[in-house]
Design a protein around this motif. Sequence first.
Motif, PDB file in Angstrom:
ATOM      1  N   VAL A   1       0.833  -1.202   0.000  1.00 39.54           N
ATOM      2  CA  VAL A   1       0.000   0.000   0.000  1.00 39.54           C
ATOM      3  C   VAL A   1       0.872   1.259   0.000  1.00 39.54           C
ATOM      4  N   VAL A   2       2.106   1.139   0.537  1.00 41.84           N
ATOM      5  CA  VAL A   2       2.991   2.313   0.618  1.00 41.84           C
ATOM      6  C   VAL A   2       3.424   2.784  -0.770  1.00 41.84           C
ATOM      7  N   PRO A   3       4.040   1.923  -1.624  1.00 36.37           N
ATOM      8  CA  PRO A   3       4.328   2.391  -2.986  1.00 36.37           C
ATOM      9  C   PRO A   3       3.063   2.709  -3.760  1.00 36.37           C
ATOM     10  N   GLY A   4       1.943   2.062  -3.397  1.00 40.28           N
ATOM     11  CA  GLY A   4       0.679   2.361  -4.067  1.00 40.28           C
ATOM     12  C   GLY A   4       0.243   3.798  -3.862  1.00 40.28           C
TER      13      GLY A   4
ATOM     14  N   VAL B   1      -3.114  -0.109  -3.611  1.00 38.56           N
ATOM     15  CA  VAL B   1      -3.757   0.421  -2.405  1.00 38.56           C
ATOM     16  C   VAL B   1      -5.014  -0.367  -2.062  1.00 38.56           C
ATOM     17  N   LEU B   2      -5.895  -0.572  -3.038  1.00 40.08           N
ATOM     18  CA  LEU B   2      -7.156  -1.249  -2.750  1.00 40.08           C
ATOM     19  C   LEU B   2      -6.960  -2.735  -2.470  1.00 40.08           C
ATOM     20  N   ASP B   3      -5.849  -3.305  -2.920  1.00 39.65           N
ATOM     21  CA  ASP B   3      -5.573  -4.691  -2.559  1.00 39.65           C
ATOM     22  C   ASP B   3      -5.367  -4.828  -1.054  1.00 39.65           C
ATOM     23  N   GLU B   4      -4.980  -3.752  -0.398  1.00 38.73           N
ATOM     24  CA  GLU B   4      -4.832  -3.764   1.058  1.00 38.73           C
ATOM     25  C   GLU B   4      -5.825  -2.810   1.725  1.00 38.73           C
TER      26      GLU B   4
ATOM     27  N   GLU C   1     -13.656  -7.454  -2.310  1.00 34.63           N
ATOM     28  CA  GLU C   1     -14.969  -6.908  -2.633  1.00 34.63           C
ATOM     29  C   GLU C   1     -14.855  -5.476  -3.153  1.00 34.63           C
ATOM     30  N   VAL C   2     -14.024  -4.666  -2.509  1.00 32.94           N
ATOM     31  CA  VAL C   2     -13.863  -3.278  -2.932  1.00 32.94           C
ATOM     32  C   VAL C   2     -13.239  -3.206  -4.324  1.00 32.94           C
ATOM     33  N   VAL C   3     -12.264  -4.063  -4.597  1.00 37.79           N
ATOM     34  CA  VAL C   3     -11.625  -4.074  -5.913  1.00 37.79           C
ATOM     35  C   VAL C   3     -12.622  -4.456  -7.000  1.00 37.79           C
ATOM     36  N   VAL C   4     -13.424  -5.480  -6.749  1.00 39.77           N
ATOM     37  CA  VAL C   4     -14.413  -5.922  -7.737  1.00 39.77           C
ATOM     38  C   VAL C   4     -15.446  -4.833  -8.001  1.00 39.77           C
TER      39      VAL C   4
END
Length: 253
Positions: A58-61, A96-99, A120-123
């Motif tokens: 999420v940090v590099p994201g 970011v959204l993966d985490e 769920e958020v990614v989808v």
Amino acid sequence: MGHWLERNIIEPGKLPLLCALTAFVLTFVITRVITRLIRAGRGPFGNVQAGGLHIHHVVPGVLLIIIGGFGAVASARHGVGAALSAVIFGVGAGLVLDEFALILHLDDVYWTEAGRQSVEVVVVTAALVGLLLAGFSPFGVNDLSQDELQDRGTVLSTIAVNFFLALLALSKGKPRTALFGAIIPIIALIGAIRLARPGSPWARRFYRRRPRARARSTLRIYHHDRRWTTLSRKLQDLIGGKPDEPVVPAIRR
């Protein structure tokens, strides 16, 4: 294919959106593949460490979102700069959204039951962006004719009605219905007229003295969740990986 791309994507200026969506989905898929390999102890991958600190992706994201966002603002709508900024932004958003669940809970819940929220958020995000890319406009503006679009009162009233329906669906405890209803008004209408979920603001306000409505709402949600929750969890496990089994503490005797 080239003609369709030119007419529906490039001419309307949607190429950056397509680039961002593609980068977003590919980044999420690649990230999940790598994290699942790390989890299984396979491949050359491993967690990124700096001075003993685990650096989550999420940090590099976040950094990529900042770079891509400012790059998009500084560049023109068309051209290589806009497309490149969109790709950078899409990659950052995917990381970011993966985490997302980690950010929400402020804890490393990536492989726990709570980590399903990231998938769920990614989808949902990919689906909403896909609808926008397909030409759907928020609050039903895409359903208006050219003459209606020139009438400011018609546009404003259409937006107001559809926004109200989406807000009504949200008050009934249906956030996904409200989100998609903002893009496809018929979904918001269905969510607005159907029974509210138990515990929602609408149910607490209007079902308090209506025991039959509360009972119907509870029964409908029970059958709905029983029908769809298992399928939803299987799809989430297929996309993001199955969460770890919760550790049950041993009972001392």
